[in-house]
Scaffold this motif. Sequence first.
Motif, short mmCIF file in Angstrom:
data_model
loop_
_atom_site.label_atom_id
_atom_site.label_comp_id
_atom_site.label_asym_id
_atom_site.label_seq_id
_atom_site.Cartn_x
_atom_site.Cartn_y
_atom_site.Cartn_z
N SER A 81 -4.22 41.44 5.05
CA SER A 81 -3.76 40.41 5.08
C SER A 81 -3.76 39.87 6.40
O SER A 81 -3.55 38.13 5.81
N TYR A 82 -4.31 40.24 7.18
CA TYR A 82 -4.74 39.55 8.35
C TYR A 82 -6.18 38.41 7.98
O TYR A 82 -6.33 37.67 8.83
N LEU A 83 -6.80 39.55 7.56
CA LEU A 83 -8.03 37.88 7.15
C LEU A 83 -7.48 37.30 6.87
O LEU A 83 -8.51 35.96 7.28
N PRO A 84 -7.41 36.62 5.76
CA PRO A 84 -6.61 35.22 5.35
C PRO A 84 -5.75 34.40 6.31
O PRO A 84 -5.93 33.54 6.04
N GLU A 85 -5.17 34.74 6.94
CA GLU A 85 -4.53 34.29 7.55
C GLU A 85 -4.75 34.40 8.76
O GLU A 85 -4.63 32.45 9.42
N ALA A 86 -6.35 34.45 9.74
CA ALA A 86 -6.61 34.23 10.18
C ALA A 86 -7.79 32.67 10.17
O ALA A 86 -8.48 31.88 11.02
N GLY A 87 -7.86 33.10 8.87
CA GLY A 87 -9.13 32.16 8.50
C GLY A 87 -8.40 30.42 7.96
O GLY A 87 -9.01 29.25 8.87
N GLN A 88 -7.05 31.04 7.92
CA GLN A 88 -5.70 29.80 7.48
C GLN A 88 -5.69 29.27 9.09
O GLN A 88 -5.62 27.60 8.95
N TYR A 89 -5.16 29.68 10.51
CA TYR A 89 -5.66 29.72 11.41
C TYR A 89 -6.65 28.95 11.84
O TYR A 89 -5.68 27.69 12.95
N SER A 90 -7.21 29.19 11.40
CA SER A 90 -8.66 27.92 12.48
C SER A 90 -8.74 26.65 11.85
O SER A 90 -9.43 26.07 12.30
N SER A 91 -8.55 26.57 10.13
CA SER A 91 -9.05 25.50 9.75
C SER A 91 -8.12 24.46 8.85
O SER A 91 -8.22 23.75 8.17
N PHE A 92 -6.51 25.59 8.43
CA PHE A 92 -5.74 24.51 8.42
C PHE A 92 -5.77 23.21 9.05
O PHE A 92 -5.13 22.27 7.45
N PHE A 93 -5.57 23.10 10.24
CA PHE A 93 -4.92 21.80 10.15
C PHE A 93 -5.96 21.00 10.24
O PHE A 93 -5.26 19.28 9.48
N LEU A 94 -7.68 21.13 10.34
CA LEU A 94 -8.25 20.18 9.73
C LEU A 94 -8.17 19.60 8.34
O LEU A 94 -8.73 18.75 7.89
N TYR A 95 -7.56 20.77 7.26
CA TYR A 95 -7.47 20.55 5.92
C TYR A 95 -6.91 19.12 5.51
O TYR A 95 -6.49 19.03 4.50
N LEU A 96 -5.27 19.34 6.08
CA LEU A 96 -4.35 18.52 5.81
C LEU A 96 -4.86 17.21 6.61
O LEU A 96 -4.66 16.42 5.94
N ARG A 97 -6.31 16.94 7.53
CA ARG A 97 -6.23 15.77 8.14
C ARG A 97 -7.49 15.10 6.67
O ARG A 97 -7.53 14.11 6.46
N GLN A 98 -8.67 16.08 7.04
CA GLN A 98 -9.57 15.76 5.55
C GLN A 98 -9.26 15.59 4.40
O GLN A 98 -9.59 14.60 3.54
N VAL A 99 -8.09 16.69 4.04
CA VAL A 99 -8.47 17.35 2.62
C VAL A 99 -7.13 16.08 1.59
O VAL A 99 -6.93 15.26 0.92
N ILE A 100 -6.28 16.05 3.22
CA ILE A 100 -4.51 15.77 2.23
C ILE A 100 -4.35 14.26 2.78
O ILE A 100 -3.28 14.14 2.04
N ASN A 101 -4.83 14.17 4.05
CA ASN A 101 -4.52 13.12 4.14
C ASN A 101 -3.21 13.39 5.39
O ASN A 101 -3.36 11.66 4.90
N PHE A 102 -3.46 13.87 6.09
CA PHE A 102 -2.32 13.43 7.03
C PHE A 102 -2.63 13.46 8.36
O PHE A 102 -3.68 13.20 8.79
N SER A 103 -1.94 12.29 8.49
CA SER A 103 -1.98 11.22 10.26
C SER A 103 -1.96 12.89 11.88
O SER A 103 -1.76 13.53 10.73
N SER A 104 -2.18 11.74 12.30
CA SER A 104 -2.48 13.36 13.77
C SER A 104 -1.05 13.06 13.45
O SER A 104 -0.01 14.44 14.40
N ALA A 105 -0.17 12.31 13.32
CA ALA A 105 1.06 12.69 14.27
C ALA A 105 2.10 13.49 12.83
O ALA A 105 3.32 14.12 13.45
N THR A 106 1.57 13.11 11.45
CA THR A 106 2.85 13.77 10.90
C THR A 106 2.05 15.43 10.88
O THR A 106 2.93 15.89 10.24
N ILE A 107 0.70 15.77 11.59
CA ILE A 107 0.42 17.13 11.73
C ILE A 107 0.97 17.80 12.72
O ILE A 107 1.56 18.73 12.55
N ALA A 108 0.90 16.63 13.68
CA ALA A 108 2.28 16.99 15.00
C ALA A 108 3.92 17.52 14.79
O ALA A 108 3.69 18.25 15.13
N VAL A 109 4.12 16.74 13.89
CA VAL A 109 5.33 17.26 13.35
C VAL A 109 5.17 18.57 12.08
O VAL A 109 6.20 19.64 12.66
#
Length: 486
Positions: free
Chosen positions: A234-262
């Motif tokens: 259970s922690y293996l995917p959580e650790a992977g998610q924690y390291s890459s998720f905000f980058l994923y929101l920025r690059q793939v889902i096109n969240f702005s910096s402000a949206t990511i912060a919120v």
Amino acid sequence: GCLTLCCEGIGRPSVSHAVVVIFLEFFAWGLLTTPMLTVLHETFPQHTFLMNGLIQGVKGLLSFMSAPLIGALSDVWGRRSFLLVTVFFTCAPIPLMRLSPWWYFAAISMSGAFSVTFSVIFAYVADVTEEHERSTAYGLVSATFAASLVTSPAIGAYLSACYGDNLVVLVATLVALADICFILLAVPESLPEKMRLNTWGAPITWEQADPFQSMRKVGKDPTVLLICITVFLSYLPEAGQYSSFFLYLRQVINFSSATIAVFIGVVGILSIIAQTLILTVLMRTIGNKNTVLLGLGFQILQLAWYGFGSEPWMMWAAGAVAAMSSITFPAVSALVSHSADPDKQGLVQGMITGIRGLCNGLGPALYGLIFFMFNVELNTKSLIPGPPFLLGSCTVVVAFLVALFIPEHTEPPVVTCADSKETSTLAGVHINTPLPGSDEDTQVPTSDEDFEPLLQDSILWELPQHANYVAYLSPMEEEERERKGQ
């Protein structure tokens, strides 16, 4: 007077000292969330996810390798000096971000060898709290960590938008310096002087410093083995998610910096509520094991949603589910403490910490590799926008199935036991016993300082009937036991 203050800190050692240290360190890093995503993409435009995974993976593995050694050394030389070392080296890469990105990312990877502030902080908290206060104190430290990450990314994004990244890096550097000064000037040593004298000059054995030591004993108890497999899967995917998720929101889902912060702020606040109010209610109503299973269920749903979701609203909905899944680890820690013998608490919690440390290295690297293999960099729309999240969801399904076989905890006879002397190091494999003939061997502790430090929150009132039982009884209880002929 000033020199004495610098050496001794302000007041008695307390949980509030630990809370301030954790808040400032993670607040400084939280400020850099937005600038770091920008620098990462500018430095590695072709393989952003892969390089991010490798950098975080190396950092995680180094932390895993060094944690037991730093833990064992802090038992000998005291917590304060190691708080200073870990905070200094963890925050050292911050000013390099604007000076040289390559050196910055190299420094982040290498800083993993000292990025174990949490371990030292938990030992510090254990030194200054009574048994019954400890789980609450650990919860407070974890909630402070979450609170620092709720506020700082939004502040960092705002400063970056208004004044540029250079100011954000400057502010983060100043916050990190403030943390170091706070440890130097205000934090008193928590490890009692006599504890350090007892162990001063004692050689640190390879067993204490070996990160795999505690995990070698995993298979000896079937219940602990099942819990450890559940934690790993259970922690293996959580650790992977924690390291890459905000980058994923920025690059793939096109969240702005402000949206990511919120987004970070909202999910953080929901996580704090889940880990305090909801967790307490669930533990009382449906029990420990069912709380773990519920948390794993939420995690499966959240990862699958991240994997298939391509619209921003899906990310928000999955984020709310992610907050609920944060109850899993505290519930697992409680389950472990119920399942292990009182004299094995440090050892078993050490296994869990070791497995999580290993996941912090493997998870990010695995996610980076999967993103790379599926060409997620190219922003092409596909049936599965986030393949690593979907794979993570599958591993948590296996963790859920394994957790079903963990036996229900049954309450043994309750024995009040305020006089236990069990201690363990951060490594979780080394038990300190009172020296024969020493004060500690003969007298009942009368104050906080007379208690030896204990890293993990031992459930010392649940005592199995085994040969070591007598070691956990006070002299009065021993007499009572002999009188009853037990």
